[in-house]
Design a protein around this motif. Structure first.
Motif, mmCIF file in Angstrom:
data_model
loop_
_atom_site.group_PDB
_atom_site.id
_atom_site.type_symbol
_atom_site.label_atom_id
_atom_site.label_comp_id
_atom_site.label_asym_id
_atom_site.label_seq_id
_atom_site.Cartn_x
_atom_site.Cartn_y
_atom_site.Cartn_z
ATOM 1 N N SER A 127 0.829 -1.242 -0.064
ATOM 2 C CA SER A 127 0.018 -0.041 -0.200
ATOM 3 C C SER A 127 0.881 1.191 0.178
ATOM 4 C CB SER A 127 -0.785 -0.098 1.047
ATOM 5 O OG SER A 127 -0.387 -0.017 2.333
ATOM 6 N N ALA A 128 2.062 1.133 0.306
ATOM 7 C CA ALA A 128 2.912 2.357 0.654
ATOM 8 C C ALA A 128 3.453 2.682 -0.945
ATOM 9 C CB ALA A 128 4.268 1.959 1.442
ATOM 10 N N PHE A 129 3.773 1.725 -1.780
ATOM 11 C CA PHE A 129 3.821 1.998 -3.069
ATOM 12 C C PHE A 129 2.784 2.503 -3.817
ATOM 13 C CE2 PHE A 129 4.601 0.770 -7.590
ATOM 14 C CZ PHE A 129 6.014 0.991 -7.745
ATOM 15 N N ALA A 130 1.583 1.807 -3.696
ATOM 16 C CA ALA A 130 0.447 2.348 -4.294
ATOM 17 C C ALA A 130 0.210 3.848 -4.019
ATOM 18 C CB ALA A 130 -0.884 1.570 -3.894
ATOM 19 N N ALA A 131 0.421 4.211 -2.488
ATOM 20 C CA ALA A 131 0.135 5.645 -2.096
ATOM 21 C C ALA A 131 1.061 6.337 -2.890
ATOM 22 C CB ALA A 131 0.306 5.464 -0.613
ATOM 23 N N ALA A 132 2.433 5.967 -2.922
ATOM 24 C CA ALA A 132 3.531 6.801 -3.642
ATOM 25 C C ALA A 132 2.963 7.152 -4.938
ATOM 26 C CB ALA A 132 4.799 6.112 -3.530
ATOM 27 N N ASN A 133 2.651 5.930 -5.768
ATOM 28 C CA ASN A 133 2.435 5.938 -7.016
ATOM 29 C C ASN A 133 0.931 6.884 -7.187
ATOM 30 O OD1 ASN A 133 4.081 4.476 -8.420
ATOM 31 N ND2 ASN A 133 3.101 2.941 -8.544
ATOM 32 N N GLY A 134 0.188 6.669 -6.496
ATOM 33 C CA GLY A 134 -1.133 7.632 -6.497
ATOM 34 C C GLY A 134 -0.502 9.058 -6.676
ATOM 35 N N GLN A 135 0.287 9.360 -5.573
ATOM 36 C CA GLN A 135 0.720 10.795 -5.396
ATOM 37 C C GLN A 135 1.350 11.292 -6.784
ATOM 38 O OE1 GLN A 135 2.783 11.184 -1.661
ATOM 39 N NE2 GLN A 135 0.888 11.285 -0.487
ATOM 40 N N LEU A 136 2.406 10.325 -7.250
ATOM 41 C CA LEU A 136 3.088 10.585 -8.400
ATOM 42 C C LEU A 136 2.052 10.952 -9.604
ATOM 43 C CD1 LEU A 136 5.640 11.050 -10.135
ATOM 44 C CD2 LEU A 136 5.487 8.257 -10.347
ATOM 45 N N VAL A 137 1.059 10.070 -9.830
ATOM 46 C CA VAL A 137 -0.189 10.331 -10.703
ATOM 47 C C VAL A 137 -0.689 11.489 -10.649
ATOM 48 C CG1 VAL A 137 -2.153 9.230 -11.708
ATOM 49 C CG2 VAL A 137 -0.205 7.869 -11.257
#
Length: 180
Positions: free
Chosen positions: A113-123
Motif C-alpha cells: 500500500s505504501a507503493f500504491a500511495a506513492a504511485n497515487g501521489q505521483l499520478v
C-alpha cells in the motif's frame, strides 16, 4: 587462462577463480541495482510520508524482496558449484534466475500500500502538471488568434443543439403535413 601453464590443475583452478569472480561481480551488480531501486523507492515513500501501517507494510515488502534476492544468490551459488563440478549449466539458466527473482522482488515491493500511495501521489502530480500545461497551451493558442479547445467544444455543442432543434422542427412539419 594462462598459456604458459603446463599443469592442468593450475588451469582448472584459474578457470574456477575466474568463474567465482564473475559470479561475485554479478551478485555485486545485482545488489547495487537492488540498492538503487530501494533508495529510489525510499525517496518516493519519504516524499509521500505514508501512514505508519503503510510504512510498515512497505518495509515488509522490502524484506520479502530482499529474501527473493538472497534466494537467487543461493541458487546462483548452487548452479555455479554444479558447473564447477562439471555439470552442464546453460547461461540462459543463470540469466533466468536473475530475471525471475527481479520480477518477484519488484512484485513484493510494488504490491504494498505504501507503493500504491506513492504511485497515487505521483499520478496526481503528473495530472496536475498536465492540466497546467494544457492551460498554458490553450492560452498560447488563444493569444495567437486561433480557436482553442474550449472554442471548438462550444461550437460542437451548438451544432448538436441545432441538430436537435432541426429534428424537432422536422417532426412538427411531418405532423402538419399528415393532417393536411
Amino acid at each position: 587462462m594462462s598459456d604458459t601453464s603446463n599443469n592442468p590443475m593450475d588451469d582448472w583452478n584459474e578457470m574456477l577463480q575466474d568463474m567465482n569472480d564473475a559470479v561475485a561481480d554479478s551478485v555485486e551488480q545485482n545488489m547495487k541495482a537492488q540498492a538503487a531501486f530501494m533508495e529510489s523507492w525510499a525517496d518516493a515513500v519519504e516524499e509521500s510520508v505514508p501512514e505508519q501501517n503503510e510504512l510498515a507494510e512497505g518495509f515488509e515488502g522490502y524484506n520479502r524482496a530482499y529474501e527473493v534476492w538472497m534466494d537467487a544468490a543461493d541458487k546462483m551459488f548452487e548452479r555455479s558449484t554444479d558447473a564447477a563440478q562439471g555439470e552442464d549449466v546453460e547461461p540462459a539458466e543463470i540469466r533466468d534466475i536473475w530475471l525471475q527473482s527481479a520480477n518477484e522482488a519488484f512484485k513484493e515491493v510494488m504490491g504494498t500500500s505504501a507503493f500504491a500511495a506513492a504511485n497515487g501521489q505521483l499520478v496526481e502530480a503528473m495530472m496536475d502538471m498536465q492540466s497546467e500545461a494544457d492551460e498554458v497551451t490553450q492560452d498560447t493558442i488563444q493569444q495567437m488568434g486561433m480557436p482553442t479547445r474550449d472554442d471548438v467544444m462550444e461550437v460542437g455543442e451548438r451544432l448538436l443543439e441545432l441538430e436537435r432543434r432541426q429534428h424537432d422542427v422536422e417532426q412538427k412539419l411531418d405532423r402538419i403535413l399528415e393532417q393536411l
